[in-house]
Scaffold this active site. Structure first.
Site, PDB file in Angstrom:
ATOM      1  N   CYS A   2      43.430  39.752  43.399  1.00  0.00           N
ATOM      2  CA  CYS A   2      44.770  39.302  43.748  1.00  0.00           C
ATOM      3  C   CYS A   2      45.615  39.127  42.480  1.00  0.00           C
ATOM      4  CB  CYS A   2      44.810  38.003  44.526  1.00  0.00           C
ATOM      5  SG  CYS A   2      43.974  38.096  46.101  1.00  0.00           S
ATOM      6  N   ARG A  27      44.486  44.476  40.191  1.00  0.00           N
ATOM      7  CA  ARG A  27      43.720  43.291  40.588  1.00  0.00           C
ATOM      8  C   ARG A  27      43.414  43.251  42.077  1.00  0.00           C
ATOM      9  NH1 ARG A  27      43.847  39.238  36.796  1.00  0.00           N
ATOM     10  NH2 ARG A  27      43.395  37.712  38.403  1.00  0.00           N
ATOM     11  N   TRP A  73      43.586  41.286  47.284  1.00  0.00           N
ATOM     12  CA  TRP A  73      42.244  41.831  47.454  1.00  0.00           C
ATOM     13  C   TRP A  73      41.583  40.892  48.472  1.00  0.00           C
ATOM     14  CZ3 TRP A  73      37.158  40.264  46.892  1.00  0.00           C
ATOM     15  CH2 TRP A  73      36.202  41.287  46.835  1.00  0.00           C
ATOM     16  N   ASN A  99      45.631  33.013  44.577  1.00  0.00           N
ATOM     17  CA  ASN A  99      44.551  33.867  44.071  1.00  0.00           C
ATOM     18  C   ASN A  99      43.326  32.974  43.941  1.00  0.00           C
ATOM     19  OD1 ASN A  99      42.897  35.663  42.676  1.00  0.00           O
ATOM     20  ND2 ASN A  99      43.855  35.214  40.700  1.00  0.00           N
ATOM     21  N   GLY A 100      42.259  33.305  44.672  1.00  0.00           N
ATOM     22  CA  GLY A 100      41.048  32.482  44.616  1.00  0.00           C
ATOM     23  C   GLY A 100      40.488  32.283  46.009  1.00  0.00           C
ATOM     24  N   GLU A 484      25.141  52.913  33.653  1.00  0.00           N
ATOM     25  CA  GLU A 484      26.601  52.892  33.576  1.00  0.00           C
ATOM     26  C   GLU A 484      27.195  54.188  34.140  1.00  0.00           C
ATOM     27  OE1 GLU A 484      28.810  50.802  33.266  1.00  0.00           O
ATOM     28  OE2 GLU A 484      30.601  51.843  32.595  1.00  0.00           O
ATOM     29  N   LYS A 488      29.820  54.324  37.246  1.00  0.00           N
ATOM     30  CA  LYS A 488      31.147  54.962  37.149  1.00  0.00           C
ATOM     31  C   LYS A 488      31.321  55.962  38.289  1.00  0.00           C
ATOM     32  CE  LYS A 488      32.963  52.930  35.133  1.00  0.00           C
ATOM     33  NZ  LYS A 488      32.546  51.777  34.390  1.00  0.00           N
ATOM     34  N   GLU A 491      31.906  54.183  41.645  1.00  0.00           N
ATOM     35  CA  GLU A 491      33.218  53.541  41.726  1.00  0.00           C
ATOM     36  C   GLU A 491      34.341  54.546  41.960  1.00  0.00           C
ATOM     37  OE1 GLU A 491      33.034  51.453  37.771  1.00  0.00           O
ATOM     38  OE2 GLU A 491      33.777  49.789  38.963  1.00  0.00           O
ATOM     39  N   HIS A 507       7.720  56.850  39.841  1.00  0.00           N
ATOM     40  CA  HIS A 507       7.141  55.810  40.690  1.00  0.00           C
ATOM     41  C   HIS A 507       7.914  55.643  41.995  1.00  0.00           C
ATOM     42  CE1 HIS A 507       4.348  54.692  37.550  1.00  0.00           C
ATOM     43  NE2 HIS A 507       5.357  54.734  36.689  1.00  0.00           N
ATOM     44  N   LYS A 606      40.025  44.789  39.597  1.00  0.00           N
ATOM     45  CA  LYS A 606      39.702  44.785  38.172  1.00  0.00           C
ATOM     46  C   LYS A 606      39.049  43.481  37.735  1.00  0.00           C
ATOM     47  CE  LYS A 606      39.945  46.566  34.064  1.00  0.00           C
ATOM     48  NZ  LYS A 606      38.981  47.644  33.830  1.00  0.00           N
TER      49      LYS A 606
END
Ligand code: AGP
Length: 611
Positions: A2, A27, A73, A99-100, A484, A488, A491, A507, A606
């Site tokens: 947010c 955000r 968000w 926001n929260g 990583e 990526k 996402e 394995h 983000k």
């Protein structure tokens, strides 16, 4: 998670807020809205990106000199016009953005329903606003007073900003756990989740702290604690230029940020690395050198990409400093009653400096007496402020939701810290120390050379864009890079990808291998090279498609792999800074080939300021 923007002053509020929301869209971007005060309160909200809100307001009366805006968000309730912020009070006079997360919202909601309040949305925000309204009416007090009383009962994290039809020149804001910056202009004030909506108007800002409440008018900023005592605002100067938050000719922020890496790494080394004189200057480390070099244990706390940087740091610290290191997901650490001893050093890694899980994990470790060392990108962020010491990564604002340049800057800073501590401890011999400093010095040029693989990676992306799954494998220093690379790709392209230690693959994940599965080996020259060659053979023997990231001149793997991307030679400790770059580009170009929004991938945000 947010984005919030607010304005009060002589300018037209709507254009300022709209531009700010676009800057903060990274955000959260599932819905947005604005509330404007001009002979009455007007609230406009729209599901979707900020551009859809903008389109819906063409031709509408948006004239006002005070207003609040929000890009969401979703946490409570699906993305919809109804759940978008701002929310309004029962009497329609107040509007609020948040926001929260309000954790005890359902208890508060039940109390309010019994009193006859109605709820239009599914959000915790509407509950908090109506709780404030109820307090104001019952106590016949000011809005400021009602906010203060309400926040004493609220459990959770928040930044809230309210406007009130009866006080049309005043914004009321409060913070706990989510970020809030106030920009001070001439006879005007700007509020936002970060400095990007503010930077073009003023460089004078105040970072609001937890449990502080602000009363803001065009000419006045009053800061108080929840006990109603005035606090002198601490004004700081923003060290950021507008160009840093614009695309600068690139199609996407993600591509711009990938290509900025030679410069961001150079900036990160500037003033710290002096290879010619074999020295590293880092005040945060130097001031605590005895505690760090004698640490019984280093615990690295982070989430997501920052956790991957932490994992690589574990390999580097143990190798160079001979100090035991544990790498923890902040979200697990904070809840599992961890053992932290006073001799432990915590390194918290975070691009945003606002990640809720990392923040709480730090607080928990701090309570138990550990030294907290923050490795943070955003200057003045919450993690930077609660750490006992730290080092900024200096990657500049990262707008693309997927972290790229911030990651390589984290790797550089963590490597510098490890080298400095190892040198002070005497756990590295001078020759190797000097060699590694020279290697670091050369990294920006090698990153520049690595970026020249972009066209080849683009072709690889076209070829593999329809794959349903990818497997990323690496050993040693390149194992975190495999993780990583897979993150990526997930996402940005929404293709399922798994990162695994190359040897561990046999394995279990080897069962996935067939001629349709691209297997990306991160296989630059290192101490495990022969071993990874064997792992490639194991995949080839099962008809897997091998894409290998190798060191230039590696004929062995080039002869075996289906496709190869070569990066310049580097010491095995620095090679991951290079090998991750083709993987960032691969994710980017596959996302583009699939016509996806690479800067704002679905469901992501983000800065994850909720747990
Ligand atoms: C990275 O591409 C991610 N979007 C995400 O995993 C991120 O690294 C994570 O949320 C941690 O964020 P931080 O570095 O700001 O704490």
């Amino acid at each position: 998670m947010c984005g919030i923007v607010a304005y009060v002053g002589p300018k037209e509020a709507y254009p300022v807020i709209l531009k700010g929301l676009k800057r903060l869209e990274y955000r959260g971007y599932d819905s947005s809205g604005v509330a404007l005060l001009n002979s009455g309160l007007k609230v406009f909200k729209k599901k979707g990106k900020v551009a859809e809100l903008e389109d819906s307001l063409v031709g509408k009366d948006v004239h006002a000199h005070i207003g609040i805006g929000h890009t969401r968000w979703a946490t409570h309730g699906e993305p919809s016009d109804r759940n978008a912020h701002p929310h309004q009070s029962e009497n329609g006079k107040l509007a609020m953005i948040h926001n929260g997360i309000i954790e005890n919202y359902s208890q508060l909601k039940n109390e309010l329903i019994k009193k006859g309040y109605h709820f239009i949305s599914d959000t915790d925000t509407e509950v908090l606003l109506k709780f404030i309204e109820d307090i104001q009416q019952n106590n016949n007090c000011t809005l400021e007073e009602a906010v203060r009383i309400a926040l004493k009962r609220v459990v959770g994290a928040y930044v809230i900003v309210l406007i009130d039809q009866d006080n049309p020149d005043t914004l009321i804001a409060a913070r706990k756990g989510s970020p809030l910056v106030i920009g001070i202009g001439k006879g005007e004030h700007f509020l936002a989740s970060d400095a990007s909506p503010i930077i073009e108007y003023t460089k004078e800002v105040v970072y609001v702290n937890d449990y502080e409440l602000a009363i803001i008018r065009p000419d006045e900023l009053i800061l108080k604690n929840l006990g109603n005592e005035k606090i002198t605002p601490y004004v700081t100067k923003l060290d950021m230029e507008l160009a840093a938050i614009e695309k600068g000719g690139y199609d996407h922020f993600m591509l711009k940020e990938i290509f900025e890496q030679p410069d961001t790494i150079f900036d990160c080394l500037r003033g710290r690395l002096d290879a010619a004189n074999a020295s590293i200057t880092m005040a945060g480390v130097q001031n605590n050198i005895d505690q760090i070099k004698n640490a019984s244990r280093i615990i690295i706390i982070a989430c997501g990409t920052s956790w991957h940087a932490g994992l690589l740091a574990e390999y580097i610290f143990e190798e160079l400093c001979r100090i035991p290191v544990e790498v923890e997901y902040a979200s697990e650490f904070r809840y599992r009653n961890p053992v932290v001893r006073p001799g432990d050093v915590i390194i918290a890694v975070s691009q945003s400096g606002e990640t809720a899980d990392t923040l709480v994990a730090i607080e928990k470790a701090k309570e138990q007496g550990a030294l907290i060392f923050g490795v943070v990108n955003v200057v003045g962020s919450s993690i930077a402020r609660i750490s006992n010491a730290g080092a900024y990564t200096h990657a500049g604002p990262e707008i693309g939701v997927a972290s790229t340049k911030a990651f390589t800057a984290q790797l550089v800073v963590l490597t510098l810290i490890a080298l400095k501590v190892a040198h002070a401890k005497g756990s590295i011999d001078t020759q190797r120390f000097v060699h590694l400093l020279n290697e670091l010095h050369d990294i920006p040029e090698k990153v520049k050379a690595t970026l020249q693989t972009a066209d080849a990676v683009k072709k690889l992306a076209e070829k593999n864009k329809d794959a349903k799954d990818f497997l990323y494998l690496g050993r040693g220093y390149n194992f975190p890079i495999a993780l990583e690379g897979a993150l990526k790709l997930k996402e940005i392209s929404y293709i399922h990808a798994e990162g695994y230690p190359a040897a561990e693959m046999k394995h279990g994940p080897i069962a996935l291998v067939d001629e349709t599965l691209p297997v990306v080996f991160v296989a630059t020259k290192d101490s495990y090279h022969e071993k990874i060659v064997s792992n490639i053979q194991e995949i080839k023997a099962r008809k897997g498609k091998v894409i290998a990231i190798v060191t230039e001149g590696d004929d062995t793997i080039t002869a075996m792999a289906d496709d190869v991307i070569a990066v310049p030679e580097a010491d095995e400790i620095m090679a991951p800074i290079l090998s991750v770059i083709p993987l960032q580009l691969l994710a980017y170009y596959i996302g583009i080939a699939k016509d996806l929004d690479v800067d704002k991938p679905r469901n992501l945000a983000k800065s994850v300021t909720v747990e």
